[in-house]
Each structure stands twice: as C-alpha cells, then as structure tokens.
Design a protein around this motif. Structure first.
Motif: not given
Length: 240
Positions: A174-175, A200-201, A204, A220-221, A224, A226
């Motif tokens: 998530l970077q 992750s955003s 992005d 994953k984002a 989770d 995010s």
C-alpha cells in the motif's frame, strides 16, 4: 482505464498475500464466487483471478471454482497462476475465461508462449514481476539479469498484446505503484500495460489513468477498505 478487482484463491478461499509470501496470508472470504459477485455489483467490468495453489504446483487446482465464477457472471475474467501448458490454456478458455496469463512459463518456455500467442492471439497475456527494473521468476525467489523493458520489447515481437506488470517491492505494501517503471514500459512498446501492486489511493488510480494505462489491478487496498471501489470507478471516468 479498466479496474480489475483481484481475487486470489488459496485453499478454496479468497486471500491476499504480502509480496507473494504464502506465510503471510490473510483470508478475506470463504467464497471467491461471493467476492466476485460483490465487485460486479459495485460496478466492476472485469475481474483478475489468480490460482495461488496452481502457482505453487503448476496444476489448475481451483479451476472448478473459477468455472463457477465464469458461469455466474457476465464480465470478462482474466486468470493466472501456474498455467504452464497448452492444455491448461485451452481448458480455461473453454470454461469462459477471456484471457489467460502466463508468468514464469513465458520466461522459461518461449516455445509455449509462441504457440499460445500464435493460436489464441490476444487471449494470452504475460505477467512480468520485477525488482529494481529486473525480471523476477520462480515465485519471486530469483531475480534475473533481464530488464523488464527489454522483455516487453521481446514479447511485443512475439505478438503479445497485454502484460501485467508487478513491482515486487510494492505488492501488498500500500505504498503506491512504481510510476516511473510503468511509464518506461508504456513508452517502450505498444503493448497494453496493466499495473499491479501497491495501488492504495484515489490519487494512485488517477495518476495511472492519466498515463493512459490499459488497466490496473486493485487488491489489498480494496480488501482492507483503504479505498472505495465505486469512488475509484468515478476517478477513471473523470480523467480527461
């Protein structure tokens, strides 16, 4: 830009791994089919499915589950994970998978890739995993001396039309993606690039969409929470 929610299947469950490490598994659902239905209900126009059991063994362990998904959904589905023979490719395409993804097999078995692309054209994509710009193989355990950019150029000559690019150092962290490397790949050839790893955003996704990438895989984002998938879809629609 197409957004592909990721559905990674291990032991018949929907999971996420951090940087491909099977020891770092998190289960998100006992039903991959229910997860597929969820993303489609939220507006997904395509799905990215990985058979993690198959990636380890080379067997299409979760083909039955994947067939349930293709039979119960009406969006294009691409599948990867341990696909190492023409028979496996044919089997997946016969159950309604739109695109199969070759990974390590494409690096170690060029004759298979040539044959697959010759027969199935754009129904075959190649997944490129890289570390510091160099191609990694064998479940990310080995880093080669082959630059990802050079490999993409070779794949284009073979006739590959789509690649999935994963920066190992970014996956599951998530970077943010490796934008510079993705831009390098985008400019190196006319092959369609799907970004994977680290997204992750909303920012992005906007940046990737602004780069005119063909697609982005979100894993994953999403799981989770995010990011919100419907918001991500709006971001891609609003890119000028």
């Amino acid at each position: 830009m197409i957004l592909f929610p990721a559905i990674d299947i291990l032991n018949e469950k929907c999971v996420r791994l951090i940087q491909g490490d099977y020891a770092k598994e998190k289960i998100y659902s006992n039903s991959p089919l229910a997860m597929a239905d969820r993303w489609i209900s939220l507006g997904a126009t395509a799905l990215h499915i990985v058979d993690l059991d198959g990636a380890k063994t080379g067997n299409a362990t979760n083909q039955t589950i994947i067939e349930q998904i293709t039979s119960n959904t009406n969006v294009p589905i691409q599948v990867g994970g341990g696909i190492r023979s023409m028979e496996q490719i044919e089997n997946y395409l016969s159950i309604g998978v739109q695109r199969v993804i070759l990974g390590t097999a494409a690096v170690h078995n060029i004759s298979l890739l040539n044959q697959a692309v010759d027969i199935f054209k754009d129904k075959v994509a190649v997944s490129i995993d890289a570390r510091d710009g160099f191609v990694a193989t064998d479940g990310w355990r080995q880093t080669s001396n082959v630059l990802a950019v050079d490999l993409v150029k070779q794949l284009e000559q073979i006739g590959v039309q789509t690649i999935i690019y994963t920066d190992i150092s970014k996956d599951g962290m998530l970077q943010g993606p490796n934008f510079q490397e993705l831009e390098n790949l985008q400019h190196a050839s006319s092959v369609r690039v799907i970004a994977s790893g680290g997204i992750s955003s909303n920012d992005d996704v906007k940046k990737l969409s602004d780069m005119n990438l063909y697609g982005a895989i979100i894993g994953k984002a999403l799981y989770d929470n995010s990011v919100d998938f419907t918001e991500l879809l709006e971001v891609t629609r609003n890119v000028s």
